[in-house]
Every structure is written in structure tokens, then in C-alpha cells.
Motif scaffolding. Structure first.
Motif, PDB file in Angstrom:
ATOM      1  N   ASP A 119       2.344  11.639  -6.145  1.00 35.37           N
ATOM      2  CA  ASP A 119       3.530  11.673  -7.009  1.00 35.37           C
ATOM      3  C   ASP A 119       3.370  10.739  -8.197  1.00 35.37           C
ATOM      4  OD1 ASP A 119       4.813  13.553  -5.455  1.00 35.37           O
ATOM      5  OD2 ASP A 119       5.918  12.073  -4.273  1.00 35.37           O
ATOM      6  N   PHE A 120       2.877   9.516  -7.947  1.00 37.01           N
ATOM      7  CA  PHE A 120       2.698   8.546  -9.040  1.00 37.01           C
ATOM      8  C   PHE A 120       1.811   9.129 -10.138  1.00 37.01           C
ATOM      9  CE2 PHE A 120       2.921   4.830  -5.778  1.00 37.01           C
ATOM     10  CZ  PHE A 120       4.303   4.936  -5.752  1.00 37.01           C
ATOM     11  N   ALA A 121       0.686   9.706  -9.682  1.00 37.76           N
ATOM     12  CA  ALA A 121      -0.376  10.077 -10.610  1.00 37.76           C
ATOM     13  C   ALA A 121      -0.250  11.495 -11.160  1.00 37.76           C
ATOM     14  CB  ALA A 121      -1.740   9.923  -9.936  1.00 37.76           C
ATOM     15  N   GLY A 122       0.640  12.289 -10.585  1.00 32.91           N
ATOM     16  CA  GLY A 122       0.781  13.657 -11.048  1.00 32.91           C
ATOM     17  C   GLY A 122      -0.383  14.543 -10.650  1.00 32.91           C
ATOM     18  N   VAL A 123      -0.986  14.232  -9.500  1.00 32.84           N
ATOM     19  CA  VAL A 123      -2.075  15.060  -8.978  1.00 32.84           C
ATOM     20  C   VAL A 123      -1.649  15.586  -7.618  1.00 32.84           C
ATOM     21  CG1 VAL A 123      -3.837  13.751 -10.203  1.00 32.84           C
ATOM     22  CG2 VAL A 123      -3.227  13.096  -7.862  1.00 32.84           C
ATOM     23  N   THR A 124      -2.457  16.470  -7.055  1.00 35.60           N
ATOM     24  CA  THR A 124      -2.124  17.013  -5.746  1.00 35.60           C
ATOM     25  C   THR A 124      -2.743  16.159  -4.635  1.00 35.60           C
ATOM     26  OG1 THR A 124      -4.075  18.447  -5.653  1.00 35.60           O
ATOM     27  CG2 THR A 124      -2.109  19.335  -6.729  1.00 35.60           C
ATOM     28  N   VAL A 125      -2.155  16.253  -3.460  1.00 37.70           N
ATOM     29  CA  VAL A 125      -2.715  15.579  -2.293  1.00 37.70           C
ATOM     30  C   VAL A 125      -4.124  16.095  -2.024  1.00 37.70           C
ATOM     31  CG1 VAL A 125      -2.499  15.337   0.222  1.00 37.70           C
ATOM     32  CG2 VAL A 125      -0.479  15.091  -1.250  1.00 37.70           C
ATOM     33  N   ARG A 126      -4.316  17.387  -2.249  1.00 40.22           N
ATOM     34  CA  ARG A 126      -5.634  17.980  -2.033  1.00 40.22           C
ATOM     35  C   ARG A 126      -6.685  17.333  -2.938  1.00 40.22           C
ATOM     36  NH1 ARG A 126      -7.010  24.486  -2.325  1.00 40.22           N
ATOM     37  NH2 ARG A 126      -9.217  24.317  -1.794  1.00 40.22           N
ATOM     38  N   THR A 127      -6.294  17.028  -4.188  1.00 35.97           N
ATOM     39  CA  THR A 127      -7.224  16.369  -5.108  1.00 35.97           C
ATOM     40  C   THR A 127      -7.623  14.999  -4.584  1.00 35.97           C
ATOM     41  OG1 THR A 127      -6.406  17.516  -7.075  1.00 35.97           O
ATOM     42  CG2 THR A 127      -7.454  15.383  -7.426  1.00 35.97           C
ATOM     43  N   LEU A 128      -6.670  14.244  -4.076  1.00 31.68           N
ATOM     44  CA  LEU A 128      -6.964  12.913  -3.537  1.00 31.68           C
ATOM     45  C   LEU A 128      -7.859  13.016  -2.306  1.00 31.68           C
ATOM     46  CD1 LEU A 128      -3.479  11.201  -3.959  1.00 31.68           C
ATOM     47  CD2 LEU A 128      -5.525  10.884  -5.373  1.00 31.68           C
ATOM     48  N   HIS A 129      -7.601  14.027  -1.486  1.00 35.69           N
ATOM     49  CA  HIS A 129      -8.474  14.233  -0.321  1.00 35.69           C
ATOM     50  C   HIS A 129      -9.910  14.515  -0.778  1.00 35.69           C
ATOM     51  CE1 HIS A 129      -5.033  15.436   2.670  1.00 35.69           C
ATOM     52  NE2 HIS A 129      -5.008  14.162   2.310  1.00 35.69           N
ATOM     53  N   SER A 148       0.849  -1.187   0.000  1.00 36.24           N
ATOM     54  CA  SER A 148       0.000   0.000   0.000  1.00 36.24           C
ATOM     55  C   SER A 148       0.883   1.234   0.000  1.00 36.24           C
ATOM     56  CB  SER A 148      -0.936   0.006   1.217  1.00 36.24           C
ATOM     57  OG  SER A 148      -0.188   0.081   2.419  1.00 36.24           O
ATOM     58  N   TYR A 149       0.252   2.358  -0.373  1.00 36.18           N
ATOM     59  CA  TYR A 149       1.017   3.584  -0.564  1.00 36.18           C
ATOM     60  C   TYR A 149       0.344   4.737   0.162  1.00 36.18           C
ATOM     61  CZ  TYR A 149       2.631   0.633  -4.381  1.00 36.18           C
ATOM     62  OH  TYR A 149       3.107  -0.414  -5.112  1.00 36.18           O
ATOM     63  N   SER A 150       1.154   5.689   0.584  1.00 34.33           N
ATOM     64  CA  SER A 150       0.615   6.862   1.269  1.00 34.33           C
ATOM     65  C   SER A 150      -0.004   7.807   0.253  1.00 34.33           C
ATOM     66  CB  SER A 150       1.731   7.593   2.018  1.00 34.33           C
ATOM     67  OG  SER A 150       2.632   8.193   1.091  1.00 34.33           O
ATOM     68  N   VAL A 151      -0.762   8.772   0.742  1.00 34.05           N
ATOM     69  CA  VAL A 151      -1.410   9.728  -0.149  1.00 34.05           C
ATOM     70  C   VAL A 151      -0.365  10.552  -0.901  1.00 34.05           C
ATOM     71  CG1 VAL A 151      -1.633  11.515   1.628  1.00 34.05           C
ATOM     72  CG2 VAL A 151      -3.234  11.476  -0.300  1.00 34.05           C
ATOM     73  N   GLY A 152       0.742  10.829  -0.242  1.00 37.05           N
ATOM     74  CA  GLY A 152       1.807  11.583  -0.905  1.00 37.05           C
ATOM     75  C   GLY A 152       2.445  10.793  -2.041  1.00 37.05           C
ATOM     76  N   GLN A 153       2.672   9.505  -1.800  1.00 36.72           N
ATOM     77  CA  GLN A 153       3.247   8.666  -2.842  1.00 36.72           C
ATOM     78  C   GLN A 153       2.315   8.561  -4.048  1.00 36.72           C
ATOM     79  OE1 GLN A 153       3.891   5.234  -0.207  1.00 36.72           O
ATOM     80  NE2 GLN A 153       6.063   5.269  -0.799  1.00 36.72           N
ATOM     81  N   VAL A 154       1.040   8.369  -3.791  1.00 38.63           N
ATOM     82  CA  VAL A 154       0.076   8.240  -4.884  1.00 38.63           C
ATOM     83  C   VAL A 154      -0.033   9.544  -5.665  1.00 38.63           C
ATOM     84  CG1 VAL A 154      -2.343   7.821  -5.448  1.00 38.63           C
ATOM     85  CG2 VAL A 154      -1.215   6.441  -3.698  1.00 38.63           C
TER      86      VAL A 154
END
Length: 253
Positions: free
Chosen positions: A10-20, A2-8
Motif C-alpha cells: 500500500d505504501f509503495a503502490g505496488v502489488t504484494v505479488r511484486t514484493l514476493h 516493521s510492516y507487513s507485506v500488505g502494508q508495504v
């Protein structure tokens, strides 16, 4: 794994805020959380995020993306097929738009006084000399560039058709030369290289042997030129470059 929100992010080229945000609206809820409440994303979550980003790239609103992905009857392979079809159609549209812009730029740079329809007709089949000004800008040949601009500003539609016809006839003879196994250093190849240089001199600017060598190198290094010449016959761009060099050697030597 599993991966942290920060890692994901980076992988996806989106912001942490977007994932939140995706988590908050239920579009992408991470499969795990740590004891401290931190989000952890697994492979299934990454697959879903990829699907989301595909649809978002295609302009689908988030609500519609959620409906598509949460359809219980949807086959994941069907999603990929649909996205592939949509992306392919979008690429084709963008390529047509890019070509239209490029044609307009070329016509403006060459100063052709034609109707828009005629400009598109002329530039629909690419002429290798249409980038002659660009070549001059690369090497700083301002006098040649000015001469090319002066000449081409007077050309009519019929003039440009003649240029294209001459290039096509020359290409057929060069194709036949290569089919016969003639080497680039042979007399026939050098003669056609000289004819190529004279074509530039006649229609665009006084092309010295030194400049012709530079053009020959560009016909191989620049993908647009290489594609043009290799469309006449695979390998023609490199063969022509070598013939241009051999022809320059025999005239300068």
C-alpha cells in the motif's frame, strides 16, 4: 518498527505479488519474518524499495538494479544524486515531448495552413488568444467559436506575427501602467482593457463585454493564462481581470 507485506504494498503502490517476486530473486529480502514465516519490512527495507522503484521508473532492468544497489563501494547519497540527475533529464525530455504534442494540437485546432517549422515558430511564444476557442467551448458560445475558426483558417504566418506583435506592444504599455501605480479602475487601465477586447474582436470573434468578463476570470483561474500575463509583470493577470470588469461596468452601465 516493521510492516507487513500488505502494508508495504500500500505504501509503495505496488502489488504484494511484486514484493514476493523481489524477495524470491533476492532483490528485496525483508529484514524480519514472524514465527509463522510472514514477511516484515523495516525502515532499511523501505529505503531499498524506494531505490528499486526509482531505478525501475527510469527503465533499468531488475538485474542492473540489483547490481547497482549491491555495489559495496556505492554511497547511498551517490545513488540519490544519480537518480535525481536521471529523473531531471527524463522530465526535460517528457516536457519537450508534451510541448511538441501541444503545439501540434494548437496548430490543428486553429486551422493554420503553415509548414510544420512555421507552426512551431509561431507557437513558440505563447499568444494569450491561442486558447480563444477553448474559452468558447467552456461557455458554449458556438457562434463565436465558428467565427473564430472561419477567420483564423485564412491567417498566414505574417498575420500571426502581427497578432503576436500587437500583444507584445500592449503588454509593454500595461506593464508601464502598473509600474506607474495606476489602479485597475482607472481610465488608463480601462482603456487598455478595452483595447484588449477590441484585439479579440479584430482577430478572432465579436467579444461582448459579458464574455470579456468571463475571459478575465479565466486569465486568473487558468494557470496557462495566468502564467502568460504574469510573465509580462507579476500580478498583471489579476490587475487585468479587474480592469476588464471595470471597463465592462462603464460600458454596460
Amino acid at each position: 518498527m516493521s510492516y507487513s507485506v500488505g502494508q508495504v504494498a500500500d505504501f509503495a503502490g505496488v502489488t504484494v505479488r511484486t514484493l514476493h517476486h523481489y524477495d524470491e530473486i533476492g532483490l528485496l529480502v525483508p529484514g524480519e519474518r514472524t514465527h509463522a514465516g510472514h514477511r516484515r519490512y523495516g525502515d532499511a527495507d523501505l529505503d531499498r524499495l524506494q531505490q528499486i522503484l526509482f531505478y525501475r521508473e527510469l527503465g533499468f532492468p531488475l538485474e542492473e538494479v540489483a547490481a547497482l544497489l549491491d555495489d559495496p563501494d556505492a554511497d547511498p547519497r551517490a545513488h540519490l544524486r544519480r537518480q535525481h540527475e536521471l529523473l531531471t533529464a527524463r522530465i526535460e525530455r517528457l516536457q519537450k515531448m508534451a510541448a511538441a504534442v501541444e503545439h501540434a494540437m494548437e496548430a490543428r485546432e486553429m486551422g493554420i495552413d503553415l509548414t510544420p517549422e512555421e507552426r512551431f515558430e509561431v507557437f513558440g511564444d505563447r499568444d494569450p488568444e491561442q486558447y480563444a476557442e477553448e474559452a468558447e467551448r467552456r461557455w458554449g458560445g458556438t457562434s463565436e467559436y465558428a467565427e473564430s475558426q472561419r477567420r483564423t483558417a485564412r491567417y498566414t504566418k505574417d498575420d500571426w506575427k502581427r497578432v503576436q506583435d500587437e500583444v507584445a506592444a500592449w503588454g509593454e504599455r500595461y506593464d508601464a501602467l502598473m509600474a506607474a501605480g495606476e489602479p485597475a479602475s482607472g481610465e488608463r487601465a480601462m482603456d487598455l482593457a478595452e483595447e484588449h477586447r477590441q484585439h479579440i474582436c479584430t482577430w478572432f470573434y465579436d467579444c461582448s463585454y459579458e464574455l470579456h468578463r468571463c475571459l478575465g476570470e479565466m486569465y486568473v483561474s487558468d494557470e496557462r493564462f495566468k502564467a502568460f500575463y504574469d510573465a509580462m509583470r507579476p500580478g498583471l493577470a489579476e490587475h487585468l481581470r479587474d480592469a476588464i470588469a471595470a471597463n465592462a461596468d462603464r460600458h454596460e452601465g
